[in-house]
Design a protein around this motif. Structure first.
Motif: not given
Ligand code: IDC
Length: 436
Positions: A216-219, A224-229, A266-275
């Motif tokens: 999943d390059i892009w969901e 929000s967005t996530a990149v997921t193998p 997912n940058s938000y899930r990794m604690g970066v909420k303003d990205f």
């Protein structure tokens, strides 16, 4: 799985670029096909439906094998029926399209190399994939997805003799959820064991599922967005049985040959909420470029993300979760993230990054889709999930700013029928050949 002749299948054209070095790209004349599940399925030589809403025609489809010899998938009116328009190097998917016979919701499309074969992208080490996306009109609850799956290039035409339709008609889908909502798998119907969905008038779950590795390059939506193998063993398309399929459609999510959760960044899930979001560092109210690099091979492969917007290259921010390091997906990142978030590490059990790297090197099919989520309201992407967690204290539960009550398909479908996503300017080549 026969071919119907009521509508001629005319694939929309979409160009993309194959690069060898920065500034050295050649234009490829790709085509788009819509997945067979969205197509009209009718008795051969006639107009009687083999499937209507979420139910099978018991006369045409008393069992899986007869269904395949009785029923045909037909050609598609891409714009009129499905709201799909391609122009130059771009593809737009519109959420709801009111056609003369039915209302269409969402779509799943594949990039083709010819009218009968999917384009196979081979990431044999040190490759990058770049595209532009406009999802300014994609609110909470939506997923505009661009991803790769290990489907057969011909849609299973050669492997399964009862499949007469093949890639031309979008057959052969599989992913790491081992989807059981497919009407045909391995050239046979999926009518045996079919249970109509209780909350989706267009879908159901059959006795079989279709599994394969997924990158999943892009969901994403505008929040929000996530990149997921997602690893699978085997990597290639395989049919599974009932609840042993695992994934979203089965009682035990982890029972199957695939890893349904993946190792997500997912940058938000990794604690970066303003990205990422409207008015943020990557401003989703405007179009931007998404670069995904696959550096190295095997278990050591690193999946790196950059964005380009307004002429600026913006790196994925590093994780702000104590004990989880880095701004890319590596085996170490997955080890640390699964540990800190106390999530099940099925990714590793199914072969992890070594498995994903192998799948990418073998070649994968590009999928571009737009969907809403009848299983979890997309809350795993854009809200707090599980919904009873505290996003401030339960690490990993905060995924985005959407309300936990958002994303209900009935609401999303009534409130945002005109939601759209546009993918454009696809480029593929060695590291640093496609951007900057
Ligand atoms: C996500 C997958 C995504 C899939 C979605 C729905 O990454 O590709 O479409 O599930 O099935 C969870 C959730 C699980 C998430 C996963 C990552 O239960 O649904 O997987 N995760 O966010 N809890 C912790 C992690």
């Amino acid at each position: 799985q026969l071919v119907g002749t009521e509508t001629t299948e005319t694939h929309p054209s979409m160009t993309w670029q194959s690069c060898t070095a920065k500034g050295s790209c050649t234009t490829k004349n790709g085509k788009i096909t819509i997945d067979a599940n969205w197509r009209w399925l009718h008795v051969k030589g006639g107009y009687t439906n083999c499937y209507t809403g979420n139910e099978w025609n018991a006369t045409a489809c008393p069992d899986n094998k007869s269904c395949a010899t009785n029923c045909a998938v037909d050609g598609a009116d891409y714009r009129g029926t499905y709201g799909i328009t391609a122009s130059g190097n771009s593809l737009q998917l519109k959420f709801i399209t009111k056609g003369s016979y039915s209302t269409n919701i969402g779509s799943r499309t594949y990039l083709m190399a010819s009218d009968t074969a999917y384009e196979m992208f081979k990431f044999t080490g040190n490759h990058e994939f770049t595209f532009d996306v406009d999802l300014s009109n994609l609110p909470c609850g939506f997923n505009g997805a661009l991803y790769f799956v290990a489907m057969d290039a011909d849609g299973g035409l050669k492997k399964y003799s009862s499949n007469k339709a093949g890639a031309k008609y979008g057959t052969g889908y599989c992913d790491a959820q081992c989807p059981r909502d497919l009407k045909f798998i391995n050239g046979e119907g999926n009518v045996e064991g079919w249970i109509a969905s209780s909350n989706d008038e267009n879908a159901g779950v059959g006795g079989h599922g279709s599994c394969c590795a997924e990158m999943d390059i892009w969901e994403a939506n505008s929040v929000s967005t996530a990149v997921t193998p997602h690893a699978c063993s085997p990597i290639e398309q395989s049919r599974c049985e009932g609840d042993t399929c695992g994934g979203t459609y089965s009682a035990d999510r982890y029972a199957g040959v695939c890893d349904p959760d993946g190792c997500d960044f997912n940058s938000y899930r990794m604690g970066v909420k303003d990205f990422y979001g409207k008015g943020k560092m990557v401003d989703t109210s405007k179009k931007f470029t998404v670069v995904t690099q696959f550096i190295g091979t095997g278990e050591a492969m690193e999946i790196k993300r950059f964005y380009v917007q307004g002429g600026k290259t913006i790196a994925q921010p590093a994780s702000a979760i104590p004990g989880v390091e880095g701004n890319s997906i590596t085996t170490k990142f997955c080890d640390q993230q699964k540990d800190r978030f106390k999530d099940r590490y099925t990714y590793k059990e199914k072969g992890g990054t070594a498995n994903m790297a192998k799948a990418l090197a073998q070649g994968m099919v590009l999928v571009m889709s737009l969907w809403d989520d009848h299983y979890a309201n997309m809350l795993w992407l854009d809200s707090t999930y599980p919904t009873d967690k505290n996003p401030d204290s339960d690490l990993g539960s905060g995924r985005g700013e959407c309300e936990v009550t958002s994303g209900v398909p009935a609401d999303v479908e009534s409130q945002s029928p005109d939601a759209t996503v546009t993918y454009s300017n696809i480029k593929f080549g060695p590291i640093n050949s496609t951007f900057g």
